[in-house]
Design a protein around this motif. Sequence first.
Motif, PDB file in Angstrom:
ATOM      1  N   ILE A  47       0.352  -1.547  -0.061  1.00  0.00           N
ATOM      2  CA  ILE A  47      -0.139  -0.287   0.272  1.00  0.00           C
ATOM      3  C   ILE A  47       0.660   1.374   0.386  1.00  0.00           C
ATOM      4  O   ILE A  47       1.152   1.668   0.939  1.00  0.00           O
ATOM      5  CB  ILE A  47      -1.366  -0.350   1.401  1.00  0.00           C
ATOM      6  CG1 ILE A  47      -1.919   0.809   0.782  1.00  0.00           C
ATOM      7  CG2 ILE A  47      -0.519  -0.342   2.569  1.00  0.00           C
ATOM      8  CD1 ILE A  47      -3.411   1.096   2.325  1.00  0.00           C
ATOM      9  N   LYS A  48       0.219   2.452  -0.922  1.00  0.00           N
ATOM     10  CA  LYS A  48       1.492   3.730  -1.031  1.00  0.00           C
ATOM     11  C   LYS A  48       0.447   4.583   0.067  1.00  0.00           C
ATOM     12  O   LYS A  48      -0.862   4.485  -0.658  1.00  0.00           O
ATOM     13  CB  LYS A  48       1.871   3.666  -2.411  1.00  0.00           C
ATOM     14  CG  LYS A  48       2.538   4.848  -2.664  1.00  0.00           C
ATOM     15  CD  LYS A  48       2.857   5.255  -4.172  1.00  0.00           C
ATOM     16  CE  LYS A  48       3.395   3.746  -4.297  1.00  0.00           C
ATOM     17  NZ  LYS A  48       4.851   3.579  -4.701  1.00  0.00           N
ATOM     18  N   VAL A  82       5.384   7.763  11.850  1.00  0.00           N
ATOM     19  CA  VAL A  82       5.305   6.983  10.550  1.00  0.00           C
ATOM     20  C   VAL A  82       6.544   6.285  10.281  1.00  0.00           C
ATOM     21  O   VAL A  82       6.018   4.967   9.350  1.00  0.00           O
ATOM     22  CB  VAL A  82       4.857   8.586   9.524  1.00  0.00           C
ATOM     23  CG1 VAL A  82       4.805   8.221   8.296  1.00  0.00           C
ATOM     24  CG2 VAL A  82       3.047   8.278   9.994  1.00  0.00           C
ATOM     25  N   LYS A  83       7.450   6.965   9.736  1.00  0.00           N
ATOM     26  CA  LYS A  83       8.623   6.241   9.290  1.00  0.00           C
ATOM     27  C   LYS A  83       8.721   4.890   9.616  1.00  0.00           C
ATOM     28  O   LYS A  83       9.632   4.537   9.391  1.00  0.00           O
ATOM     29  CB  LYS A  83       9.756   7.353   9.732  1.00  0.00           C
ATOM     30  CG  LYS A  83      11.128   6.982   9.083  1.00  0.00           C
ATOM     31  CD  LYS A  83      12.001   8.005   8.884  1.00  0.00           C
ATOM     32  CE  LYS A  83      13.249   7.318   7.940  1.00  0.00           C
ATOM     33  NZ  LYS A  83      14.653   8.325   8.492  1.00  0.00           N
ATOM     34  N   GLU A 100       8.418   2.180   3.141  1.00  0.00           N
ATOM     35  CA  GLU A 100       9.133   3.031   2.697  1.00  0.00           C
ATOM     36  C   GLU A 100       8.733   4.659   3.206  1.00  0.00           C
ATOM     37  O   GLU A 100       7.862   4.504   3.170  1.00  0.00           O
ATOM     38  CB  GLU A 100       9.258   3.114   1.127  1.00  0.00           C
ATOM     39  CG  GLU A 100      10.019   1.434   0.565  1.00  0.00           C
ATOM     40  CD  GLU A 100       9.760   1.691  -1.393  1.00  0.00           C
ATOM     41  OE1 GLU A 100       8.898   2.215  -1.216  1.00  0.00           O
ATOM     42  OE2 GLU A 100       9.299   0.732  -1.515  1.00  0.00           O
ATOM     43  N   PHE A 101       9.748   6.035   3.047  1.00  0.00           N
ATOM     44  CA  PHE A 101       9.192   6.968   3.564  1.00  0.00           C
ATOM     45  C   PHE A 101      10.330   8.377   3.202  1.00  0.00           C
ATOM     46  O   PHE A 101      11.385   7.609   2.086  1.00  0.00           O
ATOM     47  CB  PHE A 101       9.535   7.233   4.743  1.00  0.00           C
ATOM     48  CG  PHE A 101       9.186   8.450   6.189  1.00  0.00           C
ATOM     49  CD1 PHE A 101      10.278   9.185   5.959  1.00  0.00           C
ATOM     50  CD2 PHE A 101       8.108   8.733   6.058  1.00  0.00           C
ATOM     51  CE1 PHE A 101       9.461  10.811   6.803  1.00  0.00           C
ATOM     52  CE2 PHE A 101       7.787   9.557   6.851  1.00  0.00           C
ATOM     53  CZ  PHE A 101       8.886  10.332   6.787  1.00  0.00           C
ATOM     54  N   SER A 102       9.362   8.909   2.487  1.00  0.00           N
ATOM     55  CA  SER A 102      10.731  10.139   1.606  1.00  0.00           C
ATOM     56  C   SER A 102       9.563  11.595   1.900  1.00  0.00           C
ATOM     57  O   SER A 102       8.481  11.694   1.819  1.00  0.00           O
ATOM     58  CB  SER A 102      11.243   9.589   0.542  1.00  0.00           C
ATOM     59  OG  SER A 102       9.886   9.782  -0.079  1.00  0.00           O
ATOM     60  N   THR A 109       4.745   7.044   1.759  1.00  0.00           N
ATOM     61  CA  THR A 109       5.422   6.050   2.517  1.00  0.00           C
ATOM     62  C   THR A 109       4.870   4.901   1.484  1.00  0.00           C
ATOM     63  O   THR A 109       3.656   5.143   0.869  1.00  0.00           O
ATOM     64  CB  THR A 109       4.350   6.401   3.503  1.00  0.00           C
ATOM     65  OG1 THR A 109       3.165   6.194   3.396  1.00  0.00           O
ATOM     66  CG2 THR A 109       4.951   7.445   4.063  1.00  0.00           C
ATOM     67  N   THR A 110       5.808   4.128   1.715  1.00  0.00           N
ATOM     68  CA  THR A 110       4.823   2.297   1.458  1.00  0.00           C
ATOM     69  C   THR A 110       5.076   1.627   2.222  1.00  0.00           C
ATOM     70  O   THR A 110       6.277   1.402   3.016  1.00  0.00           O
ATOM     71  CB  THR A 110       5.744   2.514   0.036  1.00  0.00           C
ATOM     72  OG1 THR A 110       5.143   2.718  -0.953  1.00  0.00           O
ATOM     73  CG2 THR A 110       5.053   0.946  -0.692  1.00  0.00           C
TER      74      THR A 110
END
Length: 148
Positions: free
Chosen positions: A86-87, A121-122, A127-129, A141-142
């Motif tokens: 999920i993104k 969240v991170k 994945e987080f940017s 985020t993913t």
Amino acid sequence: MNQDSKEMDKTLEITPKKDQVEIRTSQDIIHARTLVRSVATEIGFRTVDQARITTVASELARNILMYTYGGHICVKLCSDTIKTGIKIVAIDKGPGIENIPEALETNMSTSKGLGAGLPGVKNIMDEFSIDSSNKGTKIYTTKWRIGS
């Protein structure tokens, strides 16, 4: 915009009414949580992971409501040749995050809260940017499903 963000933008094809929630009121946070939980369930995440991912949506939507002039949460099922996930992307029209490294520090809070927001969240997501300027912020985020 960093390379990860560019790649995530390419794969993020959003249908406005179905895949995103405008964040203007606290009720919209509930709508974002509901949409994210629905997609996480559809993908087959375990109940505990659904709760964590829903918490991410809540944190991102709450930040939009508290610190910006509006924005939205986009949600998308994503997959590659070996995994499904999920993104979640939070896009706002706020003043930007002045000091991203500081915003990602545990116990950092501008709202006098617990400071678990962006660091939490991170930590939850795989994945987080963040891309941020004085015209707004995009948080990408993913979360990948284990056993995909």
